[in-house]
Design a protein around this motif. Structure first.
Motif, short mmCIF file in Angstrom:
data_model
loop_
_atom_site.label_atom_id
_atom_site.label_comp_id
_atom_site.label_asym_id
_atom_site.label_seq_id
_atom_site.Cartn_x
_atom_site.Cartn_y
_atom_site.Cartn_z
N SER A 1 -6.17 31.06 75.24
CA SER A 1 -7.63 31.10 75.34
C SER A 1 -8.25 31.72 74.10
O SER A 1 -9.33 31.30 73.64
CB SER A 1 -8.07 31.87 76.59
N ASP A 2 -7.58 32.74 73.51
CA ASP A 2 -8.09 33.35 72.29
C ASP A 2 -8.04 32.36 71.13
O ASP A 2 -8.97 32.28 70.32
CB ASP A 2 -7.27 34.60 71.93
N ILE A 3 -6.94 31.62 71.02
CA ILE A 3 -6.83 30.60 69.97
C ILE A 3 -7.89 29.54 70.16
O ILE A 3 -8.52 29.06 69.20
CB ILE A 3 -5.42 29.97 69.98
N ALA A 4 -8.12 29.14 71.41
CA ALA A 4 -9.16 28.13 71.70
C ALA A 4 -10.54 28.65 71.33
O ALA A 4 -11.37 27.89 70.79
CB ALA A 4 -9.12 27.76 73.18
N LEU A 5 -10.83 29.93 71.57
CA LEU A 5 -12.14 30.49 71.23
C LEU A 5 -12.34 30.51 69.72
O LEU A 5 -13.44 30.20 69.22
CB LEU A 5 -12.28 31.90 71.80
N LEU A 6 -11.28 30.87 68.96
CA LEU A 6 -11.40 30.85 67.50
C LEU A 6 -11.75 29.46 67.01
O LEU A 6 -12.58 29.29 66.10
CB LEU A 6 -10.09 31.34 66.86
N ALA A 7 -11.12 28.44 67.59
CA ALA A 7 -11.45 27.07 67.21
C ALA A 7 -12.84 26.68 67.71
O ALA A 7 -13.55 25.90 67.07
CB ALA A 7 -10.40 26.11 67.76
N ASN A 8 -13.23 27.24 68.83
CA ASN A 8 -14.50 26.87 69.45
C ASN A 8 -15.70 27.41 68.70
O ASN A 8 -16.82 26.93 68.89
CB ASN A 8 -14.54 27.36 70.90
N TRP A 9 -15.49 28.44 67.85
CA TRP A 9 -16.61 28.96 67.09
C TRP A 9 -17.22 27.89 66.18
O TRP A 9 -18.40 27.95 65.85
CB TRP A 9 -16.19 30.17 66.25
N GLY A 10 -16.41 26.90 65.78
CA GLY A 10 -16.95 25.82 64.96
C GLY A 10 -18.06 25.07 65.67
O GLY A 10 -19.21 25.05 65.20
N PRO A 11 -17.77 24.43 66.82
CA PRO A 11 -18.85 23.74 67.53
C PRO A 11 -19.92 24.67 68.10
O PRO A 11 -21.08 24.29 68.19
CB PRO A 11 -18.12 23.00 68.66
N ILE A 12 -19.55 25.90 68.47
CA ILE A 12 -20.56 26.82 69.01
C ILE A 12 -21.62 27.12 67.94
O ILE A 12 -22.82 27.10 68.21
CB ILE A 12 -19.90 28.13 69.49
N GLY B 1 -14.00 24.29 75.94
CA GLY B 1 -14.50 25.10 77.04
C GLY B 1 -13.65 24.94 78.29
O GLY B 1 -13.34 25.91 78.99
N LEU B 2 -13.23 23.71 78.58
CA LEU B 2 -12.34 23.47 79.71
C LEU B 2 -10.99 24.14 79.49
O LEU B 2 -10.39 24.70 80.42
CB LEU B 2 -12.15 21.97 79.93
N LEU B 3 -10.51 24.11 78.24
CA LEU B 3 -9.22 24.71 77.95
C LEU B 3 -9.26 26.23 78.08
O LEU B 3 -8.23 26.87 78.31
CB LEU B 3 -8.78 24.33 76.53
N SER B 4 -10.44 26.82 77.94
CA SER B 4 -10.57 28.27 78.06
C SER B 4 -10.42 28.75 79.50
O SER B 4 -10.29 29.95 79.74
CB SER B 4 -11.93 28.72 77.50
#
Length: 525
Positions: A114-125, A475-478
């Motif tokens: 989930s932490d790795i997914a959040l780091l990647a998610n900062w791009g679209p966020i 978001g689903l992966l988180s």
């Protein structure tokens, strides 16, 4: 006694005085030509050189016609494209830097999937709240201030990660760095088609846009190669948990870790620091190079359509909101590329890890895939330049082939088809080959169907759809304990809907029609 020049001037004046009487030109029309200073000078020079009243009258009539823009192509366009592409590639590489080494960093810093997914998610966020501001800056102020600001954010974001590796400060600094890097994302991905329209002629626009995306792909691909090579997986005792700070290394060493294992953790941290420092150095150097020379636009436009005025920002935004063809193109792009980018880039190692595929193998899969995509992307882009009016058909064919190749790879990953390493590599390369050119073709297609809306707002609005799809996917992966199998079928469904939207996309007037009509007009004259 009158000189020859005076006689010619008198003759010319008398001819002009006769024009209203003939009804061929209104007086106000003739007076409006006074602003065409250069044209008037050319008329006078022609009169003096030719000493022909008939020639003078002909040139005077031409002075009232709209002046054609001077079209010129500059060799420096390739240097400008190289700088921009490097900036976009670095931004993409920084965004994907942690995914290929997820297993090592999760153990080193106590992170989770989930932490790795959040780091990647900062791009679209960060894309969504900044998209409109970037598009306004790009269309109203131009390429130079926009790209300098984006490059500065990338350099600053990578610099923050180099301050310390002490936990939990390091984790917070990594997140801050990814937030800043994510803010620059709209320019890196959405600005390349704008640069192509400003600097490149019609027959090179798709090729130049493709080159920009190829460099973005290479930036992502290098993270799959360099990351696992520099930061390999480490073996640690299973009963000791994860290592979250340098202080914990000493404690763990007294609870079962031997000296070699503790030294290995310290060495890994040193290598990660070297990796981060190197990334920052390259980003800072590129920022300096762009400050030295990166002009807004060439002195003269490279095509007729590049010289034409675009809608103002607000009108263009409203026009896009009402244009059904834009929504279809953007929806097809967002669904296919948004899910594909996350599935195949940021979360590839996480997905493959659940099926017993090593971090090193995942890294090589990603790297070889990007090499294949780079080689075929430029070829397809050059082909599309010759058949610009068939972009939609080319995209449909590419998406159908992509759907089949993804299905093949997913069946191998899930072991529904008996899996071998050779087959997995082959499926990944085929998947990458057919996906290598679809993104730049989408950007060129949306510029075609949205003309005369400015390319900045068009492309960044298109990229917003990509980021919305990525945001939903990540978001689903988180959600904890959701697993990874659903990712594969979500991807297949997204490509299926994308193909349907492209098939139903109607025809209409396109940007390239302006250039083609001008060429035909010149040939007839």
């Amino acid at each position: 006694m009158k000189t020859q020049t005076d006689q010619i001037s008198t003759s010319e004046k008398s001819r002009v005085d006769e024009l209203p009487a003939r009804g061929s030109l209104h007086t106000d029309q003739f007076q409006s030509s006074d602003i065409l200073t250069d044209s008037k000078v050319e008329v006078t020079e022609t009169i003096l050189n030719d000493h022909s009243p008939s020639t003078a009258c002909s040139n005077s009539d031409q002075a009232t016609a709209p002046e054609k823009p001077r079209i010129k192509i500059y060799k420096r366009r390739w240097y400008i494209l190289a700088l921009f592409s490097l900036m976009a590639g670095l931004q993409a590489g920084v965004w994907n830097q942690w995914g290929p080494i997820a297993r090592t960093t999760e153990r080193m810093y106590g992170w989770t999937d989930s932490d790795i997914a959040l780091l990647a998610n900062w791009g679209p966020i960060m894309f969504l709240p900044s998209c409109l501001a970037w598009s306004w800056l790009l269309d109203t102020k131009g390429l130079r201030p926009t790209c300098l600001l984006a490059s500065a954010l990338i350099a600053l974001g990578t610099g923050f990660r180099c301050i310390t590796q002490s936990q939990p400060t390091f984790t917070w600094l990594v997140h801050v760095g990814h937030i800043l890097n994510g803010l620059a994302g709209p320019v890196g991905k959405g600005g390349v088609a704008k640069l192509s329209a400003v600097w490149f002629p019609r027959q090179e626009r798709t090729t130049s846009t493709t080159i920009g995306f190829v460099v973005i792909g290479l930036g992502l691909g290098l993270t799959f190669l360099v990351g696992p090579l520099l930061v390999p997986e480490i073996e640690t005792p299973q009963n000791n948990g994860t290592v979250s700070s340098l202080e914990n290394v000493t404690i763990s060493a007294t609870e079962g870790w031997n000296t070699t294992e503790a030294d290995a953790v310290i060495e890994q941290r040193r290598i990660i620091s070297f990796y981060l420092y190197g990334t920052f150095g390259v980003c800072a150097l590129l920022f300096i190079m762009m400050c030295v020379y990166f002009p807004n636009s060439p002195p003269h436009p490279p095509s007729v359509s590049a010289s034409r005025a675009r809608m103002d920002y607000v009108s263009g935004l409203k026009h896009l909101g009402r244009k059904r063809r834009f929504w279809q193109t953007a929806g097809a792009y967002g669904l296919s590329t948004g899910t594909r980018d996350v599935w195949g880039f940021a979360m590839l190692d996480v997905n493959l890890k659940a099926h017993g595929i090593s971090q090193a193998d995942a890294g090589w899969l990603g790297f070889y895939g990007f090499l294949a995509a780079a080689a075929t992307g430029i070829i397809v882009g050059r082909f599309a330049d010759r058949f610009q009016r068939r972009l939609r058909l080319i995209l449909v064919l590419l998406d159908v082939l992509a759907l089949l190749s993804f299905l093949w790879m997913i069946l191998l990953i899930l072991n529904i088809i008996p899996r071998t390493k050779e087959e997995l590599y082959a499926a990944n390369i085929v998947k990458s080959v057919v996906n290598g050119a679809d993104s730049p073709l989408f950007f060129e297609l949306v510029c075609e169907v949205s003309y005369p809306v400015a390319e900045g707002i068009t492309n960044l609005s298109l990229t917003a759809f990509n980021n919305v799809a990525s945001l939903i996917f990540l978001g689903l992966l988180s959600i904890r304990n959701i697993g990874t199998v659903w990712m594969n079928w979500f991807l297949i469904a997204a490509f299926s809907v994308s193909i349907l939207l492209l098939v139903l996309l109607g025809e209409g007037k396109k940007r390239s029609d302006v250039d083609v009509e001008e060429i035909k007009s010149d040939e007839e004259n």
